[in-house]
Design an enzyme around this catalytic site. Structure first.
Site, PDB file in Angstrom:
ATOM      1  N   CYS A  87       0.854  -1.189   0.000  1.00 54.40           N
ATOM      2  CA  CYS A  87       0.000   0.000   0.000  1.00 54.40           C
ATOM      3  C   CYS A  87       0.890   1.238   0.000  1.00 54.40           C
ATOM      4  CB  CYS A  87      -0.996  -0.001   1.149  1.00 54.40           C
ATOM      5  SG  CYS A  87      -0.450   0.768   2.665  1.00 54.40           S
ATOM      6  N   GLU A  88       0.460   2.217  -0.797  1.00 51.47           N
ATOM      7  CA  GLU A  88       1.326   3.386  -0.965  1.00 51.47           C
ATOM      8  C   GLU A  88       1.291   4.312   0.245  1.00 51.47           C
ATOM      9  OE1 GLU A  88      -0.119   5.161  -4.538  1.00 51.47           O
ATOM     10  OE2 GLU A  88      -1.691   6.315  -3.536  1.00 51.47           O
ATOM     11  N   HIS A  89       0.339   4.095   1.142  1.00 52.57           N
ATOM     12  CA  HIS A  89       0.266   4.981   2.307  1.00 52.57           C
ATOM     13  C   HIS A  89       1.253   4.582   3.389  1.00 52.57           C
ATOM     14  CE1 HIS A  89      -3.886   4.901   0.523  1.00 52.57           C
ATOM     15  NE2 HIS A  89      -3.548   6.159   0.406  1.00 52.57           N
ATOM     16  N   HIS A  90       1.393   3.278   3.598  1.00 56.40           N
ATOM     17  CA  HIS A  90       2.252   2.804   4.700  1.00 56.40           C
ATOM     18  C   HIS A  90       3.401   1.925   4.220  1.00 56.40           C
ATOM     19  CE1 HIS A  90      -1.854   3.453   6.389  1.00 56.40           C
ATOM     20  NE2 HIS A  90      -1.182   4.046   7.361  1.00 56.40           N
ATOM     21  N   GLN A 128      -5.557  -0.441  -3.931  1.00 52.65           N
ATOM     22  CA  GLN A 128      -6.222  -1.587  -4.567  1.00 52.65           C
ATOM     23  C   GLN A 128      -7.091  -1.155  -5.751  1.00 52.65           C
ATOM     24  OE1 GLN A 128      -7.914  -4.355  -1.712  1.00 52.65           O
ATOM     25  NE2 GLN A 128      -9.345  -5.115  -3.237  1.00 52.65           N
ATOM     26  N   HIS A 156      -5.347  -6.009   4.003  1.00 49.74           N
ATOM     27  CA  HIS A 156      -4.303  -4.985   4.102  1.00 49.74           C
ATOM     28  C   HIS A 156      -3.643  -5.048   5.480  1.00 49.74           C
ATOM     29  CE1 HIS A 156      -5.480  -2.472   0.468  1.00 49.74           C
ATOM     30  NE2 HIS A 156      -6.398  -3.419   0.508  1.00 49.74           N
ATOM     31  N   CYS A 158      -1.809  -2.961   6.784  1.00 52.27           N
ATOM     32  CA  CYS A 158      -1.866  -1.662   7.486  1.00 52.27           C
ATOM     33  C   CYS A 158      -3.156  -1.536   8.293  1.00 52.27           C
ATOM     34  CB  CYS A 158      -1.708  -0.499   6.515  1.00 52.27           C
ATOM     35  SG  CYS A 158      -3.078  -0.302   5.368  1.00 52.27           S
TER      36      CYS A 158
END
Ligand SMILES: Nc1nc2c(ncn2[C@@H]2O[C@H](COP(=O)(O)OP(=O)(O)OP(=O)(O)O)[C@@H](O)[C@H]2O)c(=O)[nH]1
Ligand SMILES: [Zn+2]
Length: 195
Positions: A87-90, A128, A156, A158
């Site tokens: 995931c690009e956030h975490h 996703q 996920h 995260c």
């Protein structure tokens, strides 16, 4: 190259990552010089390059490389393609299954290529939803079939290891084009993937 495997790692990138990961270990309070961690920055540098190797790959070239003229015009489904992404956030993994279908319009592609296309887009920093659309667009634009359907079910980390800490939630995303806009065709696809 359509599907370049990492056989030799880019030295500049690897060395830069090693330096950064060494500092990361110190910043989290570890002794970066202890035996077990000595090679960890290098291992992680190589792992991250593998997990993001999709940036170096061309999904359309992969599909074009095994595009065959064929009159078959029923649904082709490859289901339960396992996928691992970040995931690009975490930058934590999300993982699950992709189900991919298309209805040919004069051309078919090698079945393995559909799974390779999933990997090309999964091995990047992702959400996703975008992953789902990128897979669909690559197939639609290359084979120009009568329709494409992509469903991804994923968990996920995260949301599991940290943050909201929900262990059993599964996120489902889908994208449809062409004939899959038709309710009956879509329902048949959903039935065949067991949904
Ligand atoms: N839409 C979408 N969201 C994602 C995906 N992967 C992770 N996220 C979400 O991205 C959001 C980032 O929200 P932020 O509030 O900026 O980050 P955060 O403070 O770490 O949020 P929490 O995870 O709620 O603790 C979170 O809600 C994640 O669950 C994905 O593939 N798609
Ligand atoms: Zn996340």
């Amino acid at each position: 190259m359509a599907y370049k495997k990492i056989e030799s790692y880019d030295e500049k990138v690897t060395n830069g990552l090693i330096k950064n990961y060494h500092e990361c270990l110190q910043l989290i309070g570890e002794d970066a010089e202890r035996e077990g961690l000595l090679k960890t920055p290098e291992r992680l540098a190589k792992a991250m390059q593998f997990l993001t190797e999709g940036y170096q790959q061309d999904a359309k070239a992969i599909l074009q490389g095994a595009k065959f003229t064929e009159a078959y015009s029923e649904m082709v489904i490859v289901k339960d393609i396992e996928l691992y992404s970040l995931c690009e956030h975490h930058m934590l993994p999300f993982f699950g299954k992709a189900h991919v279908a298309y209805i040919p319009n004069g051309y078919i592609t090698g079945l393995s290529k559909l799974a390779r296309v999933v990997d090309v887009f999964a091995r990047r920093l992702q959400v996703q939803e975008r992953l789902t659309h990128q897979i669909l667009d690559a197939i639609q634009e290359t084979l120009q079939p009568q329709g494409v359907a992509v469903v991804i079910e994923a968990q996920h980390l995260c949301m599991m290891m940290r943050g909201v800490q929900k262990q059993n939630s599964v996120t489902t995303t889908s994208a449809f084009s062409g004939q899959f806009g038709d309710g009956t065709t879509r329902a048949e696809f959903m039935r065949l993937i067991g949904k």
